[in-house]
Every structure is written in C-alpha cells, then in structure tokens.
Design a protein around this motif. Structure first.
Motif, PDB file in Angstrom:
ATOM      1  N   CYS A 199      36.441  41.993  38.944  1.00 48.98           N
ATOM      2  CA  CYS A 199      36.907  40.931  38.046  1.00 48.98           C
ATOM      3  C   CYS A 199      37.090  41.460  36.635  1.00 48.98           C
ATOM      4  N   GLN A 200      37.691  40.624  35.785  1.00 43.63           N
ATOM      5  CA  GLN A 200      37.790  40.929  34.366  1.00 43.63           C
ATOM      6  C   GLN A 200      37.692  39.625  33.573  1.00 43.63           C
ATOM      7  N   VAL A 201      37.125  39.719  32.363  1.00 39.39           N
ATOM      8  CA  VAL A 201      36.960  38.561  31.474  1.00 39.39           C
ATOM      9  C   VAL A 201      37.458  38.947  30.090  1.00 39.39           C
ATOM     10  N   ARG A 202      38.168  38.017  29.462  1.00 37.03           N
ATOM     11  CA  ARG A 202      38.765  38.291  28.161  1.00 37.03           C
ATOM     12  C   ARG A 202      38.658  37.042  27.286  1.00 37.03           C
ATOM     13  N   ALA A 227      29.973  39.594  34.012  1.00 31.97           N
ATOM     14  CA  ALA A 227      30.889  40.029  32.965  1.00 31.97           C
ATOM     15  C   ALA A 227      30.703  39.213  31.691  1.00 31.97           C
ATOM     16  N   SER A 228      30.523  37.902  31.823  1.00 30.50           N
ATOM     17  CA  SER A 228      30.346  37.033  30.655  1.00 30.50           C
ATOM     18  C   SER A 228      29.048  37.362  29.918  1.00 30.50           C
ATOM     19  N   GLU A 229      27.964  37.578  30.644  1.00 31.56           N
ATOM     20  CA  GLU A 229      26.692  37.916  30.015  1.00 31.56           C
ATOM     21  C   GLU A 229      26.774  39.275  29.312  1.00 31.56           C
ATOM     22  N   GLU A 230      27.459  40.228  29.952  1.00 27.68           N
ATOM     23  CA  GLU A 230      27.566  41.578  29.378  1.00 27.68           C
ATOM     24  C   GLU A 230      28.409  41.570  28.111  1.00 27.68           C
ATOM     25  N   ILE A 231      29.516  40.830  28.122  1.00 30.06           N
ATOM     26  CA  ILE A 231      30.409  40.857  26.968  1.00 30.06           C
ATOM     27  C   ILE A 231      29.763  40.186  25.757  1.00 30.06           C
ATOM     28  N   GLN A 237      39.911  33.866  29.333  1.00 27.38           N
ATOM     29  CA  GLN A 237      40.637  34.096  30.597  1.00 27.38           C
ATOM     30  C   GLN A 237      39.755  34.914  31.530  1.00 27.38           C
ATOM     31  N   ALA A 238      39.782  34.569  32.828  1.00 33.25           N
ATOM     32  CA  ALA A 238      39.039  35.326  33.838  1.00 33.25           C
ATOM     33  C   ALA A 238      39.927  35.528  35.058  1.00 33.25           C
ATOM     34  N   LEU A 239      39.824  36.706  35.658  1.00 31.32           N
ATOM     35  CA  LEU A 239      40.607  37.046  36.854  1.00 31.32           C
ATOM     36  C   LEU A 239      39.702  37.779  37.830  1.00 31.32           C
ATOM     37  N   CYS A 240      39.670  37.292  39.074  1.00 30.87           N
ATOM     38  CA  CYS A 240      38.953  38.007  40.138  1.00 30.87           C
ATOM     39  C   CYS A 240      39.949  38.762  40.999  1.00 30.87           C
ATOM     40  N   ARG A 241      39.500  39.876  41.559  1.00 30.60           N
ATOM     41  CA  ARG A 241      40.378  40.662  42.424  1.00 30.60           C
ATOM     42  C   ARG A 241      40.777  39.817  43.624  1.00 30.60           C
ATOM     43  N   GLY A 242      42.002  39.952  44.057  1.00 23.82           N
ATOM     44  CA  GLY A 242      42.557  39.049  45.058  1.00 23.82           C
ATOM     45  C   GLY A 242      41.916  39.104  46.427  1.00 23.82           C
ATOM     46  N   ASP A 243      41.088  40.108  46.707  1.00 19.58           N
ATOM     47  CA  ASP A 243      40.513  40.232  48.050  1.00 19.58           C
ATOM     48  C   ASP A 243      39.044  39.799  48.106  1.00 19.58           C
ATOM     49  N   VAL A 244      38.467  39.287  46.990  1.00 21.32           N
ATOM     50  CA  VAL A 244      37.059  38.907  47.006  1.00 21.32           C
ATOM     51  C   VAL A 244      36.921  37.408  47.254  1.00 21.32           C
TER      52      VAL A 244
END
Length: 458
Positions: free
Chosen positions: A122-125, A102-106, A83-90
């Motif tokens: 953003c966030q990635v899970r 985020a994907s490379e870091e995780i 799952q991935a979510l970007c902040r609504g204002d970007v």
C-alpha cells in the motif's frame, strides 16, 4: 486560480519517485518515505495536525472497502488532503493493516505539511494542497547495493522484460475493469520466468496512467535492467518485476514474439527457395527447347560449335583476343582511352547511378555526342565469354522501348557498354536496368544447359 495551479505543479515536482532494487524479501518496513523539505513543518497540536490525524483515520477506516480512497478535512489554510492505495491483489484485511501501519509510521517520521510513504502492499499520501487528479512525474532514483545478482544475457533479458511491462501497462491503462492494476509473466530463458506488476492511482485518467507508467518503465529500464528484480515507486503509479512470483492475483501469460533476426532468416530461406524453384523451372523449360531442337549428338555438337564460332563470323569480328572485337556496322568498338576521356576518367561528378553489376557514367564523345557508359564491376564473376554473349544479346534485343546500345569496349579487366544518353531519368533508363538484369540471368541459364542463347532468341 492559474497561479495557484502552477505553484502546485512546481511544488509537487520535487516529490520524486524512488527506484528500489529487490535483493531481499520486502517485509513490514516501508519501502521508502518522502517528507517534503519544501514546505514548513506543522506545529504540535496545531489545527493542521488535528485535521491530518482525522484524515489518516478516515483512510484507515474506508480504504479497505475498495482498495482506494481520496478524502480531505478542514478549511484553508489548515485543510488536509489525503489519499491511500492498496495493491490490487491484496484482500481487505491486508489492505486495512497496511494502511494502518503506513499512517502510524508517517505521523512518526514526518512533520512536514506534505509527505508520502510506500509499503509493499500500500501507499499513503497527504498534503496541504489539493493533488487529486493531478499527475506530475519526475524520474530520479538512487544507487543501490552492487552485490545484487546480475543477468548473464542482459540485452535479451531487457527486451523480454520491457515487452512484458509494456503489455501490462497497456492492460492497466486501457481496460477499465482492471482498476488500473495488472500482473503478468513471461518466459525468457529455458525454465526462467519474469513476473511483473504495474498499478496507477484510480483518480488518474487513462492517459495520465499510461504516461505515468511509460515514465516509470523508463526508470525501471535505467536502474534495474541488469538486475533480477526491481521496483519503481511514484505518487501516481508504480512498476515492479522479479524472477520469483511476488503477487497473489492470477496473471496472464505473455509470449515473447520471435526476434526480427529469426524473421529475417525465415524470409531469406523462403526467398532462396522461391528463386531456386524459379531457376529450376526455367532450366527445365530451356532444356526442353534445346532437346527439341537437337535430334542427335551431332546436332548438339553443331549447336555448341556455332556458339563458339559465332563471334568469329564476318558480321561480328574475331574473338581470339579481347581487342579483336573490331568495329562493325551493327555494333561499334570503343577503345578504353576514348571512354576515359569521355567520362573524365570515370569521375564521380559524371556518375549517374550504381547497380548490382556496376556503375553508370555520363560521357561526351569527341564528336560532342552524349552517352551513358556502363562500367561492369571488376570483381564481377562475369568473364570475357559471358561479356561477349551479353553484347551480342543486347544487340539482338534492340527495341524502341529500350535504351539503344551504341557500342562496347574491352581492355584488361575493363568491360564497358556504351548506351545512348537519356536525360531527365526517363522510362527508358528504367527499362535499360531491366534489360541488363534479364541478360545476366539469361546468360546464367544458357551456361547451365549448354545451349546457344542467340539460337533461343531467334
């Protein structure tokens, strides 16, 4: 099936949100990374790792189109959910770049079979078990640097902050076109402004979003209410505030309502104004009555003299001393000793109630008759003359719908009225309270206009 769901909820409850207090600008580094210690690590070049890389590549490619994406690849037991979510204002460019980082870091920092990483935008899970449409919130957060700036008036600041964030939460959870994202600002002191942001993952239901944000605001209140900024991160929602504008979207201005204390002051002022107007109207009316009835200064002197001498008449007895109010057929006098004996020295067990002018006690006279004794407050402004006026007025106002006055007593600071006792708290008891209030109020009016209250009643 139920056992699998329960296991999922228990397992994910250990993935806790993180409360970060903002004292520096948030850059390209992640805000927080969580790698689960409750699951085994996947093996290098295993089927699970291959599926995980495919999931992350899919999130990088597809999330920027809408700002949110759920996907899964593979078969059990190596299936991977992402799952991935970007902040609504970007915008889409910033979203794509953030998801890629985020994907490379995780992949570098986590080798567990489930993990989540948060960046500012953003966030990635990912996980080995299906977590879509599931909301489990836990409220833990670590301590932070004590060098953070503090608010000088934290109580007021916290009230205004929570008012803003609650409004934003309602906006995000209840307005579908907002895509579960809301920003806003509010003034709290002079030119200072609080800026706030809330967001939920779009697979959440409206009720789950509302519940998640409610918990997040509780953590925000606990960790950051003395600070000039803070952020709470969770799997399904996040909340953030600062004294500097940190988002790009247009936001609505929230106005903090007047405090309850100010509202109370307004009501008190309004009540005083209304009462003053009422008293003025009564004074004018009473003065008109008195002026109409006195045609000369001599008549006025007679009016006042009649008031002073009325209690000295044979009907009511002498008034030279407190104890000179002797028994009459119309209104008997009770000595203090007999009243103390009747009420068991005004014991609490005999207390019937407490009013603005004193307490009322049940008493039993020596002949066995039950009475109600009103004991006027010793701190009352009412003097002896006012009390005598009240006794005379009540005697004039005897009515079948009023509790009957049986007598009175005066000794030292004690001023007592003896009424018939009405059991079961009948309507007469209520009327008795109205009667006393009316008499006190009417006595005030009479003293202001210097007229004889008894003459007006007649």
């Amino acid at each position: 099936m139920m056992e699998k769901i329960e296991y999922s909820l228990v397992l994910f409850s250990f993935i806790t949100p993180f409360c970060l207090l903002s004292n520096t600008a948030i850059g390209v580094d992640p805000l927080f990374t969580f790698c689960s210690n409750d699951t085994s690590n996947y093996q290098f070049n295993s089927t699970y790792e291959i599926n995980l890389k495919h999931v992350l590549e899919s999130l990088i490619s597809n999330t920027s189109l809408t700002g949110f994406n759920n996907t899964f690849i593979g078969d059990s037991p190596d299936r991977v959910y992402g799952q991935a979510l970007c902040r609504g204002d970007v915008n889409s460019t910033v979203c794509h770049s953030c998801i890629k980082n985020a994907s490379e870091e995780i992949l570098k920092v986590c080798k567990s079979r489930e993990a989540i990483i948060w960046y500012e935008q953003c966030q990635v899970r990912y996980s080995f078990q299906m977590f879509f449409l599931t909301m489990v919130y836990t409220g833990k957060f670590p301590d932070w640097d004590s060098q953070q700036s503090y608010i000088s008036n934290p109580a007021h600041f916290n009230e205004v902050l929570m008012y803003l964030m609650n409004n934003l939460s309602s906006e995000a959870a209840n307005v579908p076109e907002k895509n579960m994202f809301a920003t806003g600002e509010i003034k709290f002191s002079g030119t200072k402004t609080i800026y706030g942001l809330v967001q939920c993952t779009r697979d959440s239901s409206l009720s789950d979003c509302s519940a998640c944000l409610k918990n997040a605001l509780g953590d925000l209140n606990a960790c950051c209410y003395l600070r000039e900024g803070g952020i709470v991160l969770s799997r399904n929602c996040n909340a953030r505030f600062q004294l500097d504008r940190f988002y790009n979207s247009s936001s609505f201005l929230v106005t903090y309502p007047a405090s309850k204390g100010n509202n109370l002051k307004t009501w008190i002022i309004a009540a005083i104004a209304c009462i003053s107007t009422l008293i003025l109207a009564v004074l004018i009316g009473s003065s008109a009555v008195c002026i109409r009835n006195r045609r000369s200064d001599k008549d006025k002197e007679k009016c006042e003299q009649a008031f002073l001498n009325d209690l000295s008449s044979p009907t009511h007895g002498a008034v030279t001393q407190e104890s000179d109010l002797t028994n009459t057929e119309e209104l008997p006098f009770f000595d203090l000793v007999s009243i103390i004996a009747a009420t068991d020295n005004f014991s609490n067990s005999n207390k019937l109630g407490q009013g603005g002018f004193g307490a009322v006690y049940k008493g039993v006279l020596s002949d066995g008759k039950e009475v109600a004794v009103k004991r006027l407050s010793r701190t009352s402004w009412q003097g002896l003359e006012e009390f005598k006026n009240e006794v005379k007025l009540i005697a004039k106002l005897q009515h079948r719908n009023l509790v009957r006055l049986l007598g009175y007593g005066v000794e030292g600071d004690e001023k007592l009225l003896i009424y018939e006792f009405m059991p079961n708290r009948s309507l007469d008891i209520f009327t008795f309270g109205l009667e006393t209030t009316f008499i006190h109020f009417f006595g005030i009016i009479c003293r202001f206009v210097r007229i004889t209250c008894l003459d007006v009643i007649r």
